[in-house]
Design a protein around this motif. Structure first.
Motif, PDB file in Angstrom:
ATOM      1  N   ALA A  82       9.610   1.208   0.549  1.00 16.12           N
ATOM      2  CA  ALA A  82      10.294   2.187  -0.336  1.00 16.12           C
ATOM      3  C   ALA A  82       9.763   3.515  -0.110  1.00 16.12           C
ATOM      4  O   ALA A  82       8.618   3.893   0.333  1.00 16.12           O
ATOM      5  CB  ALA A  82      10.282   1.718  -1.866  1.00 16.12           C
ATOM      6  N   GLU A  83      10.531   4.444  -0.408  1.00 16.95           N
ATOM      7  CA  GLU A  83      10.221   6.138  -0.280  1.00 16.95           C
ATOM      8  C   GLU A  83      10.661   6.683  -1.836  1.00 16.95           C
ATOM      9  O   GLU A  83      11.869   6.305  -2.128  1.00 16.95           O
ATOM     10  CB  GLU A  83      10.764   6.508   0.800  1.00 16.95           C
ATOM     11  N   HIS A  84       9.790   7.517  -2.111  1.00 18.19           N
ATOM     12  CA  HIS A  84      10.217   8.158  -3.520  1.00 18.19           C
ATOM     13  C   HIS A  84       9.758   9.743  -3.354  1.00 18.19           C
ATOM     14  O   HIS A  84       8.811  10.059  -2.848  1.00 18.19           O
ATOM     15  CB  HIS A  84       9.478   7.781  -4.771  1.00 18.19           C
ATOM     16  N   VAL A  85      10.511  10.643  -3.885  1.00 17.37           N
ATOM     17  CA  VAL A  85      10.328  11.794  -3.903  1.00 17.37           C
ATOM     18  C   VAL A  85       9.430  12.292  -5.133  1.00 17.37           C
ATOM     19  O   VAL A  85       9.750  11.899  -6.179  1.00 17.37           O
ATOM     20  CB  VAL A  85      11.671  12.971  -3.974  1.00 17.37           C
ATOM     21  N   ALA A  86       8.410  13.199  -4.665  1.00 17.66           N
ATOM     22  CA  ALA A  86       7.794  13.372  -5.921  1.00 17.66           C
ATOM     23  C   ALA A  86       7.091  15.016  -5.725  1.00 17.66           C
ATOM     24  O   ALA A  86       6.114  15.124  -4.844  1.00 17.66           O
ATOM     25  CB  ALA A  86       6.294  12.597  -5.970  1.00 17.66           C
ATOM     26  N   GLY A  87       7.851  15.982  -6.302  1.00 19.55           N
ATOM     27  CA  GLY A  87       7.340  17.207  -6.162  1.00 19.55           C
ATOM     28  C   GLY A  87       7.559  17.489  -4.686  1.00 19.55           C
ATOM     29  O   GLY A  87       8.575  17.379  -3.956  1.00 19.55           O
ATOM     30  N   ASP A  88       6.689  18.197  -4.112  1.00 14.01           N
ATOM     31  CA  ASP A  88       6.834  18.701  -2.631  1.00 14.01           C
ATOM     32  C   ASP A  88       6.260  17.444  -1.830  1.00 14.01           C
ATOM     33  O   ASP A  88       5.838  17.885  -0.613  1.00 14.01           O
ATOM     34  CB  ASP A  88       5.930  20.060  -2.506  1.00 14.01           C
ATOM     35  N   HIS A  89       6.007  16.327  -2.185  1.00 15.03           N
ATOM     36  CA  HIS A  89       5.323  15.261  -1.265  1.00 15.03           C
ATOM     37  C   HIS A  89       6.353  14.140  -1.281  1.00 15.03           C
ATOM     38  O   HIS A  89       7.458  14.039  -2.310  1.00 15.03           O
ATOM     39  CB  HIS A  89       4.026  14.990  -1.881  1.00 15.03           C
ATOM     40  N   LEU A  90       6.298  13.179  -0.494  1.00 18.99           N
ATOM     41  CA  LEU A  90       6.972  11.925  -0.471  1.00 18.99           C
ATOM     42  C   LEU A  90       6.021  10.840  -0.841  1.00 18.99           C
ATOM     43  O   LEU A  90       4.737  10.846  -0.133  1.00 18.99           O
ATOM     44  CB  LEU A  90       7.727  11.793   0.607  1.00 18.99           C
ATOM     45  N   ILE A  91       6.251   9.916  -1.729  1.00 20.48           N
ATOM     46  CA  ILE A  91       5.373   8.492  -1.801  1.00 20.48           C
ATOM     47  C   ILE A  91       6.025   7.655  -0.958  1.00 20.48           C
ATOM     48  O   ILE A  91       7.066   7.060  -1.246  1.00 20.48           O
ATOM     49  CB  ILE A  91       5.130   8.273  -3.150  1.00 20.48           C
ATOM     50  N   VAL A 127       0.995  -1.097   0.112  1.00 23.14           N
ATOM     51  CA  VAL A 127       0.057  -0.082   0.064  1.00 23.14           C
ATOM     52  C   VAL A 127       0.933   1.205   0.087  1.00 23.14           C
ATOM     53  O   VAL A 127       2.040   1.176   0.136  1.00 23.14           O
ATOM     54  CB  VAL A 127      -0.731  -0.015   1.240  1.00 23.14           C
ATOM     55  N   SER A 128       0.179   2.477  -0.175  1.00 22.07           N
ATOM     56  CA  SER A 128       0.903   3.674  -0.485  1.00 22.07           C
ATOM     57  C   SER A 128       0.520   4.788   0.067  1.00 22.07           C
ATOM     58  O   SER A 128      -0.808   4.747   0.096  1.00 22.07           O
ATOM     59  CB  SER A 128       1.428   3.762  -1.744  1.00 22.07           C
ATOM     60  N   PHE A 129       1.189   5.669   0.908  1.00 20.84           N
ATOM     61  CA  PHE A 129       0.466   7.196   1.252  1.00 20.84           C
ATOM     62  C   PHE A 129       1.329   8.150   0.683  1.00 20.84           C
ATOM     63  O   PHE A 129       2.581   7.909   0.499  1.00 20.84           O
ATOM     64  CB  PHE A 129       0.095   6.922   2.525  1.00 20.84           C
ATOM     65  N   SER A 130       0.739   9.264   0.607  1.00 26.54           N
ATOM     66  CA  SER A 130       1.729  10.418   0.239  1.00 26.54           C
ATOM     67  C   SER A 130       1.603  11.447   1.413  1.00 26.54           C
ATOM     68  O   SER A 130       0.694  11.809   2.060  1.00 26.54           O
ATOM     69  CB  SER A 130       0.994  11.215  -1.099  1.00 26.54           C
ATOM     70  N   VAL A 131       2.865  12.208   1.676  1.00 34.05           N
ATOM     71  CA  VAL A 131       2.807  13.011   2.692  1.00 34.05           C
ATOM     72  C   VAL A 131       3.633  14.101   2.467  1.00 34.05           C
ATOM     73  O   VAL A 131       4.760  13.913   1.536  1.00 34.05           O
ATOM     74  CB  VAL A 131       3.595  12.267   4.194  1.00 34.05           C
ATOM     75  N   MET A 132       3.316  15.365   2.692  1.00 34.59           N
ATOM     76  CA  MET A 132       4.266  16.477   2.452  1.00 34.59           C
ATOM     77  C   MET A 132       5.637  16.366   3.022  1.00 34.59           C
ATOM     78  O   MET A 132       5.920  15.971   4.060  1.00 34.59           O
ATOM     79  CB  MET A 132       3.713  17.753   3.170  1.00 34.59           C
ATOM     80  N   ALA A 133       6.554  16.987   2.110  1.00 33.85           N
ATOM     81  CA  ALA A 133       8.265  16.400   2.327  1.00 33.85           C
ATOM     82  C   ALA A 133       8.326  17.474   3.671  1.00 33.85           C
ATOM     83  O   ALA A 133       9.323  16.955   4.290  1.00 33.85           O
ATOM     84  CB  ALA A 133       8.771  17.091   1.317  1.00 33.85           C
ATOM     85  N   SER A 134       7.506  18.418   4.086  1.00 32.24           N
ATOM     86  CA  SER A 134       7.945  19.316   5.135  1.00 32.24           C
ATOM     87  C   SER A 134       7.162  18.824   6.475  1.00 32.24           C
ATOM     88  O   SER A 134       7.237  19.255   7.318  1.00 32.24           O
ATOM     89  CB  SER A 134       7.555  20.746   4.919  1.00 32.24           C
TER      90      SER A 134
END
Length: 273
Positions: free
Chosen positions: A125-134, A53-60
């Motif tokens: 795993a973790e991936h950077v996506a713009g101003d968020h992290l996946i 599963v996955s969630f997105s969270v703000m990089a900040s």
């Protein structure tokens, strides 16, 4: 003219995405014996084998770095009566866990009492996506806390939604519409009301309204009919048309007209005034 992402207004972009209804989760973990959590709308499934599963969270995010260090998290899927928890865990700089009952999952993550379901994950795993992290997690344990009939907490266009409440509102609106039709029938002197049901998915609404317009024009050829143009919508995927008529014999003729217009014999209901 070439289009670039810089031509998209951020506020309009957020408004557009708000038209996508979703459930609400609270992502939790336990670090140094202290529970951590935040509200997350961007949660989704990734894979069945392996279960990801996955969630997105703000990089900040102030909460996620600690979850990253822990290497694990739980996904708490909120129920319809937990909107207050969604708001509570969305705040910054406050004790989010005040008054919240929870217990530890097999991995040691907080499971919030009363949530619909929970999934226990380790970070895959973790991936950077713009101003968020996946963030992708592998599910190692899960369980249901409420019965299958329980309703989820939904979020749509900036507001929490309750499916059960929406259904109750539709039924209430339906009863009110029928009452208005009966009152209108009495006003114009009709002695019967017929309800014809157009059983289609609501995406076919325009077609149903075209059929209704054709039906009304065809019906006007018969002087024994007095019709009331009241339409009920969104009652279990059907559209209901109400027609006031004089005399019980009119019923079968009206049904045949309806079948001629829509190409099939729909269920009708004859109600005495």
């Amino acid at each position: 003219m070439s289009l670039t992402s810089t031509s998209i207004d951020p506020s309009r972009f957020r408004d557009a995405l708000g038209h996508y209804a979703s459930g609400i989760t609270v992502i939790t973990s336990l670090v140094d014996a202290s529970p951590i959590g935040f509200t997350c709308q961007s949660f989704y499934s990734v894979s069945v084998n392996p279960p990801l599963v996955s969630f997105s969270v703000m990089a900040s995010s102030a909460s996620y770095p600690a979850i990253r260090r822990a290497g694990r998290f739980a996904v708490n899927i909120l129920a319809a009566d937990q909107a207050h928890l969604s708001s509570q865990f969305a705040r910054r700089g406050q004790d989010k866990w005040q008054g919240v009952d929870w217990q530890a999952s097999p991995l040691g993550n907080p499971i919030i009492a009363g949530s619909l379901h929970w999934l226990d994950c380790q970070i895959h795993a973790e991936h950077v996506a713009g101003d968020h992290l996946i963030v992708i997690g592998e599910v190692l344990a899960m369980d249901q806390q409420k019965p299958a009939s329980a309703q989820p907490l939904l979020y749509f266009r900036g507001q929490y939604r309750d499916i059960a409440e929406a259904m109750r509102n539709e039924e209430t609106a339906g009863r009110a519409a029928k009452k208005r039709v009966r009152q209108a029938c009495k006003t114009i002197g009709a002695d019967r009301m017929i309800t014809l049901t157009y059983r289609e998915n609501m995406t076919a609404r325009e077609r149903a309204l075209r059929d209704w317009d054709r039906f009304r024009r065809r019906m006007c050829k018969y002087k024994q009919f007095l019709h009331v143009a009241v339409i009920e919508e969104q009652e279990r995927g059907a559209i209901h048309f109400h027609v006031a008529v004089h005399g019980r014999q009119s019923y079968h003729l009206l049904r045949s007209i309806w079948a001629e217009v829509v190409g099939r014999d729909e269920n009708g209901r004859l109600c005495a005034m």
